[in-house]
Design a protein around this motif. Structure first.
Motif, short mmCIF file in Angstrom:
data_model
loop_
_atom_site.label_atom_id
_atom_site.label_comp_id
_atom_site.label_asym_id
_atom_site.label_seq_id
_atom_site.Cartn_x
_atom_site.Cartn_y
_atom_site.Cartn_z
N ARG A 37 0.87 -1.18 0.00
CA ARG A 37 0.00 0.00 0.00
C ARG A 37 0.91 1.23 0.00
NH1 ARG A 37 -2.95 -3.34 4.44
NH2 ARG A 37 -0.94 -2.93 5.39
N VAL A 38 0.71 2.11 -0.95
CA VAL A 38 1.57 3.28 -1.08
C VAL A 38 0.89 4.52 -0.50
CG1 VAL A 38 2.84 2.36 -3.04
CG2 VAL A 38 0.82 3.75 -3.45
N HIS A 39 1.69 5.35 0.15
CA HIS A 39 1.20 6.56 0.80
C HIS A 39 2.16 7.70 0.48
CE1 HIS A 39 -1.21 3.84 3.36
NE2 HIS A 39 -0.10 3.12 3.42
N PRO A 40 1.64 8.82 -0.01
CA PRO A 40 2.52 9.97 -0.24
C PRO A 40 2.90 10.62 1.09
CG PRO A 40 0.26 10.55 -0.75
CD PRO A 40 0.27 9.07 -0.42
N LEU A 41 4.14 11.02 1.22
CA LEU A 41 4.58 11.67 2.46
C LEU A 41 3.92 13.03 2.65
CD1 LEU A 41 6.82 14.17 1.99
CD2 LEU A 41 8.23 12.25 1.33
N GLN A 42 3.28 13.52 1.61
CA GLN A 42 2.58 14.79 1.70
C GLN A 42 1.28 14.66 2.51
OE1 GLN A 42 4.10 13.57 -1.02
NE2 GLN A 42 5.62 15.14 -1.39
N SER A 43 0.90 13.47 2.88
CA SER A 43 -0.29 13.21 3.69
C SER A 43 0.07 13.21 5.18
CB SER A 43 -0.89 11.86 3.31
OG SER A 43 -1.76 11.39 4.30
N ALA A 44 -0.57 14.09 5.94
CA ALA A 44 -0.34 14.14 7.39
C ALA A 44 -0.71 12.82 8.05
CB ALA A 44 -1.12 15.29 8.01
N ALA A 45 -1.77 12.17 7.57
CA ALA A 45 -2.19 10.88 8.13
C ALA A 45 -1.11 9.82 7.90
CB ALA A 45 -3.51 10.43 7.51
N ALA A 46 -0.48 9.84 6.74
CA ALA A 46 0.58 8.87 6.45
C ALA A 46 1.79 9.12 7.35
CB ALA A 46 0.98 8.93 4.99
N LEU A 47 2.14 10.37 7.55
CA LEU A 47 3.27 10.69 8.44
C LEU A 47 2.99 10.20 9.86
CD1 LEU A 47 4.20 14.30 7.27
CD2 LEU A 47 5.45 12.17 6.81
N ARG A 48 1.76 10.37 10.32
CA ARG A 48 1.39 9.86 11.65
C ARG A 48 1.48 8.34 11.69
NH1 ARG A 48 -2.38 13.92 11.23
NH2 ARG A 48 -4.02 12.49 10.57
N GLN A 49 0.98 7.67 10.65
CA GLN A 49 1.02 6.21 10.60
C GLN A 49 2.46 5.70 10.71
OE1 GLN A 49 -0.61 4.51 7.00
NE2 GLN A 49 0.05 2.46 7.52
#
Length: 128
Positions: A37-49
């Motif tokens: 599953r890919v997540h852009p680092l520009q997402s605050a939710a992904a950074l928290r995860q």
């Protein structure tokens, strides 16, 4: 015969980097069972995860395995590729003496110059 579940990996990448976006696209084509599953680092939710600051996330690619272990840089790429292929070969190869050092050196050079490398047009080009 007992069939073992394939690992699932989360991958944090720079969606503003054309090279990174293109690499994630290639990974997606290899990952037929959608194990990564890919997540852009520009997402605050992904950074928290991932438990990372934006600055730390910008330094290198990150993967997060099912046990909650974070892997960075070339190791993260090998973890993700192994999961996508459903075969640990890339990770085994990475862990061979000398291979890790070589891959880490190449990764650092690519990461330091990623915005100058060819690739698609960044986050708007990602279709995943």
């Amino acid at each position: 015969m007992i069939k073992h579940a394939q690992p699932r990996i989360d991958l944090l990448y720079d969606a503003d980097c054309g090279f990174c976006t293109q690499a994630v696209g290639v990974l997606g084509r290899v990952d037929r069972k959608v194990r990564v599953r890919v997540h852009p680092l520009q997402s605050a939710a992904a950074l928290r995860q991932f438990g990372l600051t934006r600055e730390a996330a910008l330094e290198q690619l990150w993967s997060l395995d099912e046990q909650g272990r974070r892997h960075g840089g070339a190791e993260a790429a090998n973890v993700a590729l192994s999961a996508a292929l459903g075969f640990a070969g890339p990770l085994w190869l990475y862990r061979l003496p000398g291979v890790r050092w070589c891959q880490d050196q190449v990764y650092r050079a690519v990461a330091a110059n990623r915005y100058r490398l060819p690739g698609s047009a960044g986050s708007c080009a990602l279709d995943r």
